[in-house]
Design a protein around this motif. Structure first.
Motif, PDB file in Angstrom:
ATOM      1  N   ALA A 239       0.665  -1.134   0.062  1.00 41.36           N
ATOM      2  CA  ALA A 239       0.051  -0.053  -0.071  1.00 41.36           C
ATOM      3  C   ALA A 239       0.886   1.254  -0.099  1.00 41.36           C
ATOM      4  O   ALA A 239       0.661   2.358  -0.564  1.00 41.36           O
ATOM      5  CB  ALA A 239      -0.923   0.206   1.167  1.00 41.36           C
ATOM      6  N   GLY A 240       2.040   1.205   0.538  1.00 45.64           N
ATOM      7  CA  GLY A 240       2.873   2.291   0.870  1.00 45.64           C
ATOM      8  C   GLY A 240       2.338   3.508   0.913  1.00 45.64           C
ATOM      9  O   GLY A 240       1.626   4.178   1.617  1.00 45.64           O
TER      10      GLY A 240
ATOM     11  N   ASN B 123      -8.219   0.798   9.037  1.00 39.76           N
ATOM     12  CA  ASN B 123      -8.878   0.162  10.402  1.00 39.76           C
ATOM     13  C   ASN B 123      -7.362  -1.076  10.653  1.00 39.76           C
ATOM     14  O   ASN B 123      -7.376  -1.383  11.681  1.00 39.76           O
ATOM     15  CB  ASN B 123      -9.939  -0.209  10.281  1.00 39.76           C
ATOM     16  N   LYS B 124      -7.477  -1.756   9.306  1.00 38.65           N
ATOM     17  CA  LYS B 124      -6.176  -2.857   9.812  1.00 38.65           C
ATOM     18  C   LYS B 124      -4.849  -2.793   8.799  1.00 38.65           C
ATOM     19  O   LYS B 124      -5.401  -2.590   7.577  1.00 38.65           O
ATOM     20  CB  LYS B 124      -6.929  -4.213   9.726  1.00 38.65           C
ATOM     21  N   SER B 125      -3.872  -3.130   9.055  1.00 38.63           N
ATOM     22  CA  SER B 125      -2.905  -3.311   8.090  1.00 38.63           C
ATOM     23  C   SER B 125      -2.081  -4.552   8.436  1.00 38.63           C
ATOM     24  O   SER B 125      -1.895  -4.963   9.568  1.00 38.63           O
ATOM     25  CB  SER B 125      -2.262  -2.126   7.738  1.00 38.63           C
TER      26      SER B 125
ATOM     27  N   MET C 239       4.987   2.083   8.875  1.00 33.37           N
ATOM     28  CA  MET C 239       5.799   3.214   8.132  1.00 33.37           C
ATOM     29  C   MET C 239       5.142   3.581   6.692  1.00 33.37           C
ATOM     30  O   MET C 239       5.760   4.360   5.831  1.00 33.37           O
ATOM     31  CB  MET C 239       7.275   2.966   8.049  1.00 33.37           C
ATOM     32  N   SER C 240       3.974   2.993   6.590  1.00 30.89           N
ATOM     33  CA  SER C 240       3.291   3.077   5.230  1.00 30.89           C
ATOM     34  C   SER C 240       2.039   4.038   5.528  1.00 30.89           C
ATOM     35  O   SER C 240       1.120   3.900   6.441  1.00 30.89           O
ATOM     36  CB  SER C 240       2.579   1.849   4.528  1.00 30.89           C
ATOM     37  N   ALA C 241       2.190   5.147   4.788  1.00 33.58           N
ATOM     38  CA  ALA C 241       0.924   6.217   4.888  1.00 33.58           C
ATOM     39  C   ALA C 241      -0.261   5.448   4.746  1.00 33.58           C
ATOM     40  O   ALA C 241      -1.349   5.770   5.512  1.00 33.58           O
ATOM     41  CB  ALA C 241       1.118   7.475   4.144  1.00 33.58           C
ATOM     42  N   ALA C 242      -0.620   4.856   3.600  1.00 35.46           N
ATOM     43  CA  ALA C 242      -1.624   4.331   3.405  1.00 35.46           C
ATOM     44  C   ALA C 242      -2.326   3.144   4.439  1.00 35.46           C
ATOM     45  O   ALA C 242      -3.452   3.366   4.869  1.00 35.46           O
ATOM     46  CB  ALA C 242      -1.836   3.558   2.031  1.00 35.46           C
TER      47      ALA C 242
END
Length: 320
Positions: free
Chosen positions: A10-11, A50-52, A42-45
């Motif tokens: 996602a970056g 809600n979850k990454s 460390m990914s803005a997106a």
């Protein structure tokens, strides 16, 4: 059971994940949008979702098994790749994921291979009747020429070479580069075209957007332009085994209808937010197809001459 979407790598693709979230809300689908990255913290997106989730590098042996486990555990039914290195591996496992009820938004392996190798891309353009610049074999280059990697992205290692001596002193492998006639920026405008194909590889929408200004290989200022559609539609309708958003790179003469195909990237491009804002809502198209089992019809119902001026913004994380 929920129908969740996962955006891989996602970056910085904040606009893309927001587009998928809005599509889920607008269609009243019971689900959510998740992101993954090597370092999701460390990914803005990832940080606006809600979850990454953390996934290993796509070239790691364990990548596919971990992705599969994640999709099953989190009820992820749609997986959206965003970088070139993901495409071929995912394409190879497309049917295996499909058997699990998971749709990978990627074209078939044959098309991905043709798009990744720029020499094969030119062969593909010939097959669908799309003009391309003249390319030179290594032993018979006409200088000055334009040089770019056979497999590359983000405009890395592209260069105009003035002479054989300049080529000989350039510290790269000559066989890994492609050499072609120069297309003058004074005579031609550069466009990226966001093209949407259904799961049956039917062309449903295409949005040409002029690359008015580029930064780091991605569009920073752009403008939609419907006038190019008639020059592109017939050839691009012949592209087989495509699925989802593909980004076509072309040059169009400023004074005539002459057009040249340059590249095809079989994924969402960095400038897609302009097409989405214009009304070509490809995330919604995907959800209608995959989750709602709707048949899509061809549409040009998007805003012409819409200008996008991109800028830097921040995502701030407390105790990050």
């Amino acid at each position: 059971m929920k129908n969740n979407v996962l955006v891989l790598s996602a970056g910085r693709r904040v606009s893309l994940v927001r587009a998928f979230k809005k599509a889920i809300e607008d269609l009243s689908i019971e689900g959510d949008v998740f992101g993954s990255d090597i370092r999701p913290n460390m990914s803005a997106a990832c940080n606006i979702l809600n979850k990454s989730f953390e996934l290993p590098h796509v070239l790691k042996d364990e990548y596919i098994d971990e992705l599969k486990t994640l999709c099953i555990k989190e009820s992820i039914k749609l997986v959206v790749p965003t970088i070139d290195t993901e495409l071929l591996k995912l394409a190879k496992y497309k049917l295996e994921f499909k058997d699990l009820g998971i749709t990978l938004v990627v074209s078939n392996s044959e098309l991905v291979i043709s798009c990744r190798d720029k020499r094969l891309t030119h062969d593909l353009f010939y097959q669908i009747g799309f003009p391309v610049p003249v390319t030179y074999p290594l032993e018979n280059i006409k200088f000055p020429c334009f040089s770019k990697p056979i497999s590359g992205s983000l405009s890395q290692n592209i260069r105009i070479l003035q002479s054989q001596g300049e080529l000989d002193t350039w510290g790269i492998s000559k066989s890994e580069m492609m050499y072609m006639e120069i297309i003058s920026n004074e005579e031609f405008d550069e466009y990226t075209v966001d093209v949407y194909y259904t799961q049956q590889s039917e062309l449903i929408c295409m949005v040409p957007r002029q690359r008015v200004e580029v930064r780091g290989g991605e569009i920073s200022k752009g403008r939609t332009n419907k006038k190019l559609i008639n020059l592109l539609k017939e050839s691009m309708s012949k592209l087989e085994t495509a699925f989802g958003c593909l980004t076509l790179q072309v040059f169009k003469s400023k004074t005539t209808d002459q057009i040249y195909g340059i590249e095809i990237n079989p994924r969402f491009g960095g400038g897609f937010p302009l097409s989405n804002a214009a009304g070509a809502k490809y995330p919604e198209f995907l959800l209608r197809e995959v989750f709602l089992d709707q048949k899509l019809s061809y549409t040009d119902d998007w805003e012409d001459q819409l200008v996008m001026l991109r800028y830097d913004a921040e995502v701030l994380i407390s105790n990050g």
